[in-house]
Design an enzyme around this catalytic site. Sequence first.
Site, mmCIF file in Angstrom:
data_model
loop_
_atom_site.group_PDB
_atom_site.id
_atom_site.type_symbol
_atom_site.label_atom_id
_atom_site.label_comp_id
_atom_site.label_asym_id
_atom_site.label_seq_id
_atom_site.Cartn_x
_atom_site.Cartn_y
_atom_site.Cartn_z
ATOM 1 N N THR A 16 2.077 2.712 5.741
ATOM 2 C CA THR A 16 2.450 1.296 5.831
ATOM 3 C C THR A 16 2.067 0.620 4.518
ATOM 4 O O THR A 16 1.231 1.136 3.770
ATOM 5 C CB THR A 16 1.678 0.599 6.971
ATOM 6 O OG1 THR A 16 0.274 0.797 6.748
ATOM 7 C CG2 THR A 16 2.060 1.163 8.328
ATOM 8 N N GLY A 17 2.654 -0.541 4.264
ATOM 9 C CA GLY A 17 2.290 -1.295 3.066
ATOM 10 C C GLY A 17 2.619 -2.767 3.220
ATOM 11 O O GLY A 17 3.666 -3.115 3.766
ATOM 12 N N SER A 32 0.783 -1.241 0.000
ATOM 13 C CA SER A 32 0.000 0.000 0.000
ATOM 14 C C SER A 32 0.813 1.288 0.000
ATOM 15 O O SER A 32 0.234 2.364 -0.171
ATOM 16 C CB SER A 32 -0.957 0.002 1.190
ATOM 17 O OG SER A 32 -2.026 -0.875 0.910
ATOM 18 N N LYS A 38 0.195 3.532 -2.813
ATOM 19 C CA LYS A 38 -0.861 4.559 -2.798
ATOM 20 C C LYS A 38 -0.275 5.966 -2.731
ATOM 21 O O LYS A 38 -0.903 6.923 -3.183
ATOM 22 C CB LYS A 38 -1.814 4.319 -1.620
ATOM 23 C CG LYS A 38 -2.639 3.043 -1.730
ATOM 24 C CD LYS A 38 -3.477 2.814 -0.476
ATOM 25 C CE LYS A 38 -4.483 1.684 -0.626
ATOM 26 N NZ LYS A 38 -3.894 0.340 -0.659
ATOM 27 N N TYR A 63 -10.810 2.404 4.829
ATOM 28 C CA TYR A 63 -9.612 2.196 4.002
ATOM 29 C C TYR A 63 -9.902 1.136 2.944
ATOM 30 O O TYR A 63 -10.393 0.052 3.273
ATOM 31 C CB TYR A 63 -8.478 1.748 4.919
ATOM 32 C CG TYR A 63 -7.141 1.600 4.249
ATOM 33 C CD1 TYR A 63 -6.353 2.716 3.992
ATOM 34 C CD2 TYR A 63 -6.653 0.344 3.899
ATOM 35 C CE1 TYR A 63 -5.107 2.588 3.396
ATOM 36 C CE2 TYR A 63 -5.410 0.205 3.306
ATOM 37 C CZ TYR A 63 -4.640 1.329 3.059
ATOM 38 O OH TYR A 63 -3.409 1.195 2.467
#
Length: 381
Positions: free
Chosen positions: A336-337, A84, A87, A170
Amino acid sequence: MMRKSLCCALLLGISCSALATPVSEKQLAEVVANTITPLMKAQSVPGMAVAVIYQGKPHYYTFGKADIAANKPVTPQTLFELGSISKTFTGVLGGDAIARGEISLDDAVTRYWPQLTGKQWQGIRMLDLATYTAGGLPLQVPDEVTDNASLLRFYQNWQPQWKPGTTRLYANASIGLFGALAVKPSGMPYEQAMTTRVLKPLKLDHTWINVPKAEEAHYAWGYRDGKAVRVSPGMLDAQAYGVKTNVQDMANWVMANMAPENVADASLKQGIALAQSRYWRIGSMYQGLGWEMLNWPVEANTVVEGSDSKVALAPLPVAEVNPPAPPVKASWVHKTGSTGGFGSYVAFIPEKQIGIVMLANTSYPNPARVEAAYHILEALQ
């Protein structure tokens, strides 16, 4: 007199960073190793690449294996899946399209996809898609959605749970669609728009949506339950979770976002500012385009608790920031991802010009990532 004003500064407590002794390279390396090594052990992380941006330049640290079977170590060139954190690239690319006058966040989504004729789409803006406030789009685009026809059917059939602009949930299905529609006026496919408008101008030459053959040797394996895994293709993956990159490019990404005034390209510079603008407040967090911000200084536990999936993925009421507030230098800006086999974290404080990138080839809980990052950045102040 000089001594007197120095004493005043100390008493007022404004001296911390101005008068702090700079951390040496050796001390920085120790702080990173002493934080990351136990983290990797506790979370069973095979390999990690870390960049710390301090005093105007990146410092790189690598740990463990990129490929366990081949016994390949992580290097600064190792490619990781960002999940993520992709994004933030989508947010900046969208900001760039706004800066060019191609789209507006206040535009109706249907302006860019007239086939969305469902009543529920009336009143949903591009802003709502970009910031997860359309009314409850799901976290994932369903697996059975495999082409444009089934994608349209999915969005036509979706029914909101909340009025647009009231609740943040989200969702890849939200910002993913924003990214896809934001590039439509450019006439370019998403990957081409990202490459020509964001990656090339910032010289991010090892950042990919699709890893080319020539780069495959650098692509780490992710690990999940002991198995080597990589992300599977899916609709809107490029926009929501599809970027792969190395720690060097990520450090450059952080530096560009932390100091957009140094970016030469005018629309990109403005796009970066728009991505870090504040559109909604959710508790102590502000939602940007991709990026999320908290006012600095902020306690570690506030950042840590907000990153926990129980909070991060929960539907939460939003307060609109109207007009949107431009970027605040005294901010903890972060994202975060994760993918099935990778877990990443990026954070920076523009006011202090310090930042961190943590790329790992396993997915582990967000709070552990945030705690480690906060600890390292705290040592630099």
